[in-house]
Design a protein around this motif. Structure first.
Motif, PDB file in Angstrom:
ATOM      1  N   THR A  66       0.849  -1.183   0.000  1.00  0.00           N
ATOM      2  CA  THR A  66       0.000   0.000   0.000  1.00  0.00           C
ATOM      3  C   THR A  66       0.887   1.235   0.000  1.00  0.00           C
ATOM      4  O   THR A  66       1.808   1.345   0.818  1.00  0.00           O
ATOM      5  CB  THR A  66      -0.922   0.030   1.237  1.00  0.00           C
ATOM      6  OG1 THR A  66      -1.878  -1.039   1.136  1.00  0.00           O
ATOM      7  CG2 THR A  66      -1.683   1.351   1.319  1.00  0.00           C
ATOM      8  N   VAL A  89       0.677   5.273   0.421  1.00  0.00           N
ATOM      9  CA  VAL A  89      -0.157   6.386   0.857  1.00  0.00           C
ATOM     10  C   VAL A  89       0.471   7.678   0.347  1.00  0.00           C
ATOM     11  O   VAL A  89       1.547   8.063   0.785  1.00  0.00           O
ATOM     12  CB  VAL A  89      -0.293   6.436   2.394  1.00  0.00           C
ATOM     13  CG1 VAL A  89      -1.233   7.570   2.799  1.00  0.00           C
ATOM     14  CG2 VAL A  89      -0.795   5.105   2.924  1.00  0.00           C
ATOM     15  N   CYS A 102      -3.324   4.859  -2.027  1.00  0.00           N
ATOM     16  CA  CYS A 102      -4.262   5.554  -1.153  1.00  0.00           C
ATOM     17  C   CYS A 102      -3.824   7.005  -0.976  1.00  0.00           C
ATOM     18  O   CYS A 102      -2.732   7.402  -1.391  1.00  0.00           O
ATOM     19  CB  CYS A 102      -4.311   4.877   0.224  1.00  0.00           C
ATOM     20  SG  CYS A 102      -4.889   3.165   0.183  1.00  0.00           S
ATOM     21  N   HIS A 103      -4.690   7.777  -0.330  1.00  0.00           N
ATOM     22  CA  HIS A 103      -4.404   9.192  -0.092  1.00  0.00           C
ATOM     23  C   HIS A 103      -5.265   9.660   1.076  1.00  0.00           C
ATOM     24  O   HIS A 103      -5.965   8.856   1.715  1.00  0.00           O
ATOM     25  CB  HIS A 103      -4.678  10.024  -1.351  1.00  0.00           C
ATOM     26  CG  HIS A 103      -5.955   9.673  -2.034  1.00  0.00           C
ATOM     27  ND1 HIS A 103      -7.179  10.126  -1.607  1.00  0.00           N
ATOM     28  CD2 HIS A 103      -6.198   8.865  -3.107  1.00  0.00           C
ATOM     29  CE1 HIS A 103      -8.134   9.641  -2.397  1.00  0.00           C
ATOM     30  NE2 HIS A 103      -7.569   8.869  -3.309  1.00  0.00           N
ATOM     31  N   SER A 104      -5.234  10.957   1.348  1.00  0.00           N
ATOM     32  CA  SER A 104      -5.932  11.479   2.524  1.00  0.00           C
ATOM     33  C   SER A 104      -7.449  11.329   2.443  1.00  0.00           C
ATOM     34  O   SER A 104      -8.138  11.380   3.467  1.00  0.00           O
ATOM     35  CB  SER A 104      -5.569  12.959   2.722  1.00  0.00           C
ATOM     36  OG  SER A 104      -5.961  13.731   1.590  1.00  0.00           O
ATOM     37  N   THR A 141      -8.968   8.616   1.108  1.00  0.00           N
ATOM     38  CA  THR A 141      -9.325   7.198   1.025  1.00  0.00           C
ATOM     39  C   THR A 141     -10.221   6.788   2.193  1.00  0.00           C
ATOM     40  O   THR A 141      -9.921   7.086   3.348  1.00  0.00           O
ATOM     41  CB  THR A 141      -8.057   6.322   1.036  1.00  0.00           C
ATOM     42  OG1 THR A 141      -7.257   6.641  -0.104  1.00  0.00           O
ATOM     43  CG2 THR A 141      -8.406   4.842   1.014  1.00  0.00           C
ATOM     44  N   ARG A 142     -11.315   6.112   1.882  1.00  0.00           N
ATOM     45  CA  ARG A 142     -12.200   5.623   2.931  1.00  0.00           C
ATOM     46  C   ARG A 142     -11.557   4.424   3.629  1.00  0.00           C
ATOM     47  O   ARG A 142     -11.029   3.532   2.984  1.00  0.00           O
ATOM     48  CB  ARG A 142     -13.556   5.222   2.342  1.00  0.00           C
ATOM     49  CG  ARG A 142     -14.341   6.401   1.776  1.00  0.00           C
ATOM     50  CD  ARG A 142     -15.647   5.945   1.158  1.00  0.00           C
ATOM     51  NE  ARG A 142     -16.383   7.072   0.582  1.00  0.00           N
ATOM     52  CZ  ARG A 142     -17.513   6.938  -0.117  1.00  0.00           C
ATOM     53  NH1 ARG A 142     -18.035   5.723  -0.301  1.00  0.00           N
ATOM     54  NH2 ARG A 142     -18.123   8.012  -0.614  1.00  0.00           N
ATOM     55  N   ASP A 143     -11.649   4.415   4.934  1.00  0.00           N
ATOM     56  CA  ASP A 143     -11.066   3.367   5.772  1.00  0.00           C
ATOM     57  C   ASP A 143      -9.597   3.152   5.405  1.00  0.00           C
ATOM     58  O   ASP A 143      -9.158   2.046   5.069  1.00  0.00           O
ATOM     59  CB  ASP A 143     -11.840   2.060   5.628  1.00  0.00           C
ATOM     60  CG  ASP A 143     -11.596   1.120   6.814  1.00  0.00           C
ATOM     61  OD1 ASP A 143     -10.737   1.444   7.662  1.00  0.00           O
ATOM     62  OD2 ASP A 143     -12.242   0.061   6.867  1.00  0.00           O
ATOM     63  N   LEU A 144      -8.856   4.244   5.477  1.00  0.00           N
ATOM     64  CA  LEU A 144      -7.425   4.203   5.147  1.00  0.00           C
ATOM     65  C   LEU A 144      -6.677   3.213   6.032  1.00  0.00           C
ATOM     66  O   LEU A 144      -5.797   2.490   5.555  1.00  0.00           O
ATOM     67  CB  LEU A 144      -6.825   5.610   5.299  1.00  0.00           C
ATOM     68  CG  LEU A 144      -5.317   5.740   5.092  1.00  0.00           C
ATOM     69  CD1 LEU A 144      -4.933   5.359   3.668  1.00  0.00           C
ATOM     70  CD2 LEU A 144      -4.855   7.167   5.405  1.00  0.00           C
ATOM     71  N   CYS A 203      -4.174   0.150   4.815  1.00  0.00           N
ATOM     72  CA  CYS A 203      -2.775   0.084   5.235  1.00  0.00           C
ATOM     73  C   CYS A 203      -2.460  -1.254   5.904  1.00  0.00           C
ATOM     74  O   CYS A 203      -1.436  -1.883   5.624  1.00  0.00           O
ATOM     75  CB  CYS A 203      -2.456   1.227   6.195  1.00  0.00           C
ATOM     76  SG  CYS A 203      -2.468   2.877   5.442  1.00  0.00           S
ATOM     77  N   CYS A 236       2.692  11.068   2.324  1.00  0.00           N
ATOM     78  CA  CYS A 236       1.519  11.936   2.208  1.00  0.00           C
ATOM     79  C   CYS A 236       1.778  13.369   2.641  1.00  0.00           C
ATOM     80  O   CYS A 236       0.939  14.252   2.447  1.00  0.00           O
ATOM     81  CB  CYS A 236       0.357  11.357   3.012  1.00  0.00           C
ATOM     82  SG  CYS A 236       0.749  11.055   4.754  1.00  0.00           S
ATOM     83  N   CYS A 255      -3.031   1.704  11.734  1.00  0.00           N
ATOM     84  CA  CYS A 255      -2.735   1.486  10.311  1.00  0.00           C
ATOM     85  C   CYS A 255      -1.733   0.362  10.064  1.00  0.00           C
ATOM     86  O   CYS A 255      -1.461   0.030   8.906  1.00  0.00           O
ATOM     87  CB  CYS A 255      -2.184   2.767   9.695  1.00  0.00           C
ATOM     88  SG  CYS A 255      -3.350   4.153   9.652  1.00  0.00           S
TER      89      CYS A 255
END
Length: 289
Positions: A162, A164, A188-190, A192-195, A199, A209, A219
């Protein structure tokens, strides 16, 4: 307690390898040369320059500095780039950014000859990274991530990774490089749902990020390899911290990079490797003519 993946030992190895290759080139009459273009006297640029010059000396790379006044015109900047492009003795070009607001940074970056673009400042170099063509050079920070993983013996083929962060400097290019190594990559990024879940599902987590301590204990999972690319100044603590909350992640993860001392300490060594490679390619072209 996690294994600390420090950049310094890897940087030393890369520098020694670059020095050996530089010596071989020098025996053929070729001195690997980097043209460093700096506008103004920003404190962070000067600090970076000192570290770069020290690393270059150890790697057998000559550095030619072109220093322009902070009030220079776009024409003067473009002329400096054009001169470095045209000089056959220059193999790599590095332009410090961020440039003053009065200058068109994108235009200056795009003017760099792709074969001399040793830190992926041009769209042509980035396209080469995305296509996996082997042409051009990846951003040095993204390259540092890959070298760290390789040095740590982390198997990437078939691994779930993953990333981020989605910047063109680290997130996107490192995702492409990981895919080229046959990893299965989730970006992923800031937003993202349920980051945290995304992770935790990865065996390898790369965080770039740009937010101090954004990635915490929720995470990560035991045994995970965590690569923290972030460098942020924490006013309260009075020190540099990463995008990963090291104090809470380190007891959980299997391996983690410290900040400072991890990815960031490796970037100049990667840059020198790129300059030497550019010199080798230029020498091969000249011999083939």
């Amino acid at each position: 307690m996690a294994e600390l993946l420090k950049g310094a030992p890897v940087a030393v190895r890369l520098t020694e390898e670059a020095a050996s290759r530089s010596a071989a080139l020098s025996a053929r009459g070729v001195v690997p040369t980097l043209c460093l273009i700096r506008v103004g006297e920003r404190a962070d640029d000067l600090s970076c320059e000192r570290g770069l010059l020290k690393r270059a000396a150890s790697a057998g790379v000559d550095v030619r500095k072109v220093v322009l006044d902070a009030t220079c015109s776009q024409g003067e900047l473009m002329a400096a780039v054009a001169s470095a492009n045209a000089d056959p003795a220059v193999h790599g070009i590095l332009m410090f950014r961020t440039l003053p607001a009065s200058l068109e940074e994108a235009a200056a970056c795009e003017a760099i000859a792709p074969e001399k673009d040793v830190d992926c400042l041009t769209s042509a170099s980035l396209a080469g990274v995305f296509a996996g063509s082997g042409e051009g050079y990846a951003p040095c920070t993204a390259g540092a991530v890959m070298h760290l993983l390789d040095a740590a013996g982390v198997p990437l083929e078939g691994a779930r990774v993953t990333v981020v962060g989605r910047s063109l400097v680290v997130g996107r290019p490192v995702a492409m490089m990981l895919q080229a190594a046959n990893a299965t990559v989730t970006m992923c990024h800031s937003k993202t749902r349920d980051l945290a879940r995304a992770c935790r599902e990865a065996g390898v987590l790369v965080v770039a990020c740009g937010r101090a301590r954004m990635v915490g204990a929720d995470c990560v999972r035991p045994g995970q390899v965590v690569i923290d690319v972030g460098i942020n100044w924490d006013e309260g603590a009075g020190r540099l911290v990463g995008d990963v909350d090291f104090d809470v992640v380190e007891p959980i993860a299997g391996a983690v990079t410290p900040v400072p001392g991890g990815v960031g300490s490796l970037t100049t060594a990667v840059l020198m490797t790129h300059v030497v490679q550019a010199a080798e390619r230029a020498a091969a072209r000249a011999e083939g003519e």
